[in-house]
Write a protein that holds these residues in place. Sequence first.
Motif, PDB file in Angstrom:
ATOM      1  N   LEU A  37       0.896  -1.196  -0.088  1.00 31.11           N
ATOM      2  CA  LEU A  37      -0.042   0.043  -0.047  1.00 31.11           C
ATOM      3  C   LEU A  37       1.059   1.310  -0.025  1.00 31.11           C
ATOM      4  O   LEU A  37       1.896   1.358   0.848  1.00 31.11           O
ATOM      5  N   THR A  38       0.511   2.477  -0.679  1.00 30.10           N
ATOM      6  CA  THR A  38       1.263   3.543  -0.552  1.00 30.10           C
ATOM      7  C   THR A  38      -0.247   4.515  -0.407  1.00 30.10           C
ATOM      8  O   THR A  38      -1.123   4.431  -1.022  1.00 30.10           O
ATOM      9  N   THR A  39      -0.072   5.361   0.756  1.00 34.92           N
ATOM     10  CA  THR A  39      -0.910   6.306   0.989  1.00 34.92           C
ATOM     11  C   THR A  39      -0.393   7.705   1.169  1.00 34.92           C
ATOM     12  O   THR A  39       0.709   7.725   1.786  1.00 34.92           O
ATOM     13  N   SER A  41      -1.368  11.707   2.048  1.00 32.29           N
ATOM     14  CA  SER A  41      -2.186  12.407   2.873  1.00 32.29           C
ATOM     15  C   SER A  41      -1.833  13.987   2.969  1.00 32.29           C
ATOM     16  O   SER A  41      -0.394  14.274   2.704  1.00 32.29           O
ATOM     17  N   LYS A  51      -6.931  12.403   2.789  1.00 32.43           N
ATOM     18  CA  LYS A  51      -6.418  11.346   1.933  1.00 32.43           C
ATOM     19  C   LYS A  51      -6.423  12.028   0.458  1.00 32.43           C
ATOM     20  O   LYS A  51      -7.230  12.504   0.042  1.00 32.43           O
ATOM     21  N   GLU A  53      -7.131  10.494  -2.370  1.00 34.93           N
ATOM     22  CA  GLU A  53      -8.292  10.186  -2.920  1.00 34.93           C
ATOM     23  C   GLU A  53      -9.688  10.847  -2.841  1.00 34.93           C
ATOM     24  O   GLU A  53     -10.443  10.951  -3.768  1.00 34.93           O
TER      25      GLU A  53
END
Length: 69
Positions: A37-39, A41, A51, A53
């Motif tokens: 996973l890459t997040t 913020s 976030k 998205e």
Amino acid sequence: MQVTTKFNVGDELYTIANMKIVKFKVSALSIFVDKNLTTVSYFGDGYDSYKEENCFRTEDELLNFLRRD
């Protein structure tokens, strides 16, 4: 590995917080990466983060996202 972000520090973005449209200027960003996973913020002038998205360059982009089927 190369990580790129959709927005940059200084950009003005729109999101939803507490059931309202919020406009904020990006003052910092956070990137979390692990093997699955890459997040990304974004932070405004406080401790609230949003976030990637859930952030949009214009209010119209945000509203169009909310109206989608």
